[in-house]
Design an enzyme around this catalytic site. Structure first.
Site, PDB file in Angstrom:
ATOM      1  N   TYR A 141       0.810  -1.220   0.000  1.00 40.33           N
ATOM      2  CA  TYR A 141       0.000   0.000   0.000  1.00 40.33           C
ATOM      3  C   TYR A 141       0.844   1.271   0.000  1.00 40.33           C
ATOM      4  O   TYR A 141       0.390   2.312  -0.428  1.00 40.33           O
ATOM      5  CB  TYR A 141      -0.909   0.031   1.231  1.00 40.33           C
ATOM      6  CG  TYR A 141      -2.205  -0.715   1.067  1.00 40.33           C
ATOM      7  CD1 TYR A 141      -2.220  -2.091   0.920  1.00 40.33           C
ATOM      8  CD2 TYR A 141      -3.418  -0.040   1.066  1.00 40.33           C
ATOM      9  CE1 TYR A 141      -3.407  -2.777   0.789  1.00 40.33           C
ATOM     10  CE2 TYR A 141      -4.611  -0.721   0.934  1.00 40.33           C
ATOM     11  CZ  TYR A 141      -4.609  -2.086   0.795  1.00 40.33           C
ATOM     12  OH  TYR A 141      -5.795  -2.760   0.663  1.00 40.33           O
ATOM     13  N   LYS A 191       2.987 -15.609   3.093  1.00 41.49           N
ATOM     14  CA  LYS A 191       3.227 -16.366   1.860  1.00 41.49           C
ATOM     15  C   LYS A 191       4.719 -16.693   1.847  1.00 41.49           C
ATOM     16  O   LYS A 191       5.462 -16.314   0.930  1.00 41.49           O
ATOM     17  CB  LYS A 191       2.784 -15.528   0.647  1.00 41.49           C
ATOM     18  CG  LYS A 191       2.808 -16.254  -0.685  1.00 41.49           C
ATOM     19  CD  LYS A 191       1.728 -17.302  -0.843  1.00 41.49           C
ATOM     20  CE  LYS A 191       1.909 -18.060  -2.142  1.00 41.49           C
ATOM     21  NZ  LYS A 191       1.056 -19.259  -2.240  1.00 41.49           N
ATOM     22  N   ASP A 223      -3.017 -18.447   0.917  1.00 38.06           N
ATOM     23  CA  ASP A 223      -3.984 -19.128   0.043  1.00 38.06           C
ATOM     24  C   ASP A 223      -4.739 -20.195   0.829  1.00 38.06           C
ATOM     25  O   ASP A 223      -5.963 -20.326   0.723  1.00 38.06           O
ATOM     26  CB  ASP A 223      -3.312 -19.710  -1.217  1.00 38.06           C
ATOM     27  CG  ASP A 223      -2.015 -20.457  -0.922  1.00 38.06           C
ATOM     28  OD1 ASP A 223      -1.554 -20.435   0.234  1.00 38.06           O
ATOM     29  OD2 ASP A 223      -1.475 -21.075  -1.857  1.00 38.06           O
ATOM     30  N   ASP A 247      -6.389  -7.044   4.124  1.00 35.77           N
ATOM     31  CA  ASP A 247      -7.491  -6.390   3.416  1.00 35.77           C
ATOM     32  C   ASP A 247      -8.394  -7.455   2.802  1.00 35.77           C
ATOM     33  O   ASP A 247      -9.614  -7.428   2.946  1.00 35.77           O
ATOM     34  CB  ASP A 247      -6.921  -5.473   2.328  1.00 35.77           C
ATOM     35  CG  ASP A 247      -8.025  -4.798   1.529  1.00 35.77           C
ATOM     36  OD1 ASP A 247      -8.993  -4.337   2.153  1.00 35.77           O
ATOM     37  OD2 ASP A 247      -7.919  -4.765   0.283  1.00 35.77           O
ATOM     38  N   ASP A 251     -12.396  -8.992   4.293  1.00 35.08           N
ATOM     39  CA  ASP A 251     -13.665  -8.980   3.549  1.00 35.08           C
ATOM     40  C   ASP A 251     -14.253 -10.382   3.537  1.00 35.08           C
ATOM     41  O   ASP A 251     -15.461 -10.581   3.685  1.00 35.08           O
ATOM     42  CB  ASP A 251     -13.454  -8.528   2.092  1.00 35.08           C
ATOM     43  CG  ASP A 251     -13.622  -7.027   1.914  1.00 35.08           C
ATOM     44  OD1 ASP A 251     -13.256  -6.283   2.842  1.00 35.08           O
ATOM     45  OD2 ASP A 251     -14.112  -6.601   0.848  1.00 35.08           O
TER      46      ASP A 251
END
Ligand code: IPM
Ligand code: MN
Length: 370
Positions: A141, A191, A223, A247, A251
């Site tokens: 970001y 990751k 994942d 982020d 959601d």
């Protein structure tokens, strides 16, 4: 208690839900004898239109002078074609950075009355109680360079994933501190099979874990975490992860329990003020229709009462009022229940206020919608 609250309604439904949260806070003030002083600042699209920038200095000053900040949402199609540095979202990123809000807490918990609104079966979501801790000031970001490039006839682009180890350490430490007060388990998501930054993240998590012998640390690849969240969400308690993964996963976590319109968040810094915002966006498609779900914003205000002001009883009064209204069948369209008439944003706010104030007269009027 007297507190100064900066309110940045922003764009789209942000204005509608922020108004709802203010009214609920006024009801809390009335019932418990507190004085909340609200001052308003611009951020996002409204500020691009009026000030030529998504976050004017005036708003930053206002926030820094306040005891806490309530933010609605930013963005909308009107500003979608502007260059990156002038988008409404830049205002949000800038306020996070200016206030040094390094950790974003996103709690998701199961509401029995909303079981039917979840895309997952009740057996899977029953009892879910997850606290997502998202790093908020670093990673993709904010990394520089972030730009398009023309190399001869080749068009390229770069975004940078940059972290300082201390930035990882402070947010992971906070996650462990929170886990100590919950079920003593932290899932750190990364990751590490691909990214160097994730390998440093994992090492840092291991180091921090040494200071919390009672808390179990588990690592999970992002994942896999996305899959596990759907398959068996009850296995998670505190989840800590970097900005972009957080982020996306938050959601995903939000719909487990019904709707994005339900999820609050708190953004924490080292010295305050902290900022509270719903995790949903500005939902321009329903702007001005008075149908947005104000609960995420109202629950964000409850988090503010608890975390910034230490008003536990008041926070619970708000959370219980939300629960009661949902159990009584009060539903905005995103959490519609079969056979129940949907309520509008303002009706939902009225019901919650009335429940806090225990005001029979208003509750009776609202009963007509149940
Ligand atoms: C959120 C939002 C923001 C983010 C956007 C609007 C910049 O999606 O708060 O999750 O990506 O952080
Ligand atoms: Mn998001």
């Amino acid at each position: 208690m007297k507190k100064r609250i900066a309110v940045l309604p922003g764009d789209g439904v942000g204005k509608e839900v922020a108004r709802g949260a203010i009214e609920v806070l006024q009801a809390v003030g009335e019932r418990f004898g507190h004085q909340f002083y609200f001052s308003y600042g611009r951020i996002g699209g409204v500020s691009i239109d009026q000030d030529g920038t998504p976050l004017p200095d005036e708003t930053i000053e206002l926030c820094k002078d306040s005891d806490a900040v309530l933010l609605g949402a930013v963005g909308g199609p009107k500003w979608d074609s502007l260059p990156g540095h002038l988008r409404p979202e830049k205002g949000l990123l800038k306020i996070r950075k200016e206030l040094n809000l390094y950790a974003n807490l996103r709690p998701t918990s199961y509401y029995p009355s909303l079981a039917d609104s979840s895309p997952l079966r009740k057996e899977i979501i029953e009892g879910v109680d997850i606290l997502m801790v998202r790093e908020l000031c670093g990673g993709l970001y904010f990394g520089k360079p972030s730009e398009r490039r023309q190399q001869g006839d080749k068009e390229t682009v770069v975004d940078t994933l940059y972290y300082e180890k201390t930035e990882m350490e402070r947010v992971i430490r906070l996650a462990f501190e929170l886990a100590e007060k919950r079920s003593k388990k932290v899932t750190s998501v990364d990751k590490a099979n691909v990214l160097e930054s994730s390998r440093m993240w994992r090492e840092t998590a291991e180091e921090v874990a040494k200071d919390f012998p009672e808390v179990a640390l588990e690592h999970m690849l992002v994942d896999n975490a996305a899959m596990q969240m759907i398959k068996n969400p009850r296995q998670f308690d505190v989840v800590v992860t970097e900005n972009m993964f957080g982020d996306i996963l938050s959601d995903e976590a939000s719909v487990l329990t019904g709707s994005l319109g339900m999820l609050p968040s708190a953004s924490i810094s080292t010295d305050g003020p902290y900022l509270y915002e719903p995790i949903h966006g500005s939902a321009p498609d329903i702007e001005g229709k008075n149908i947005a779900n104000p609960i995420a914003m109202i629950l964000s205000a409850a988090m503010m009462l608890r975390i910034s002001f230490g008003l536990e009883q008041e926070a619970e009064a708000v959370e219980n009022a939300v629960k009661e209204v949902l159990e009584g069948g009060g539903r905005t369209s995103d959490i519609a229940a079969k056979g129940k008439k949907n309520v509008s944003t303002t009706e939902m706010v009225e019901e919650i206020k009335a429940t806090i104030l225990d005001n029979e007269a208003i509750l009776n009027i609202m009963g007509a919608y149940a």
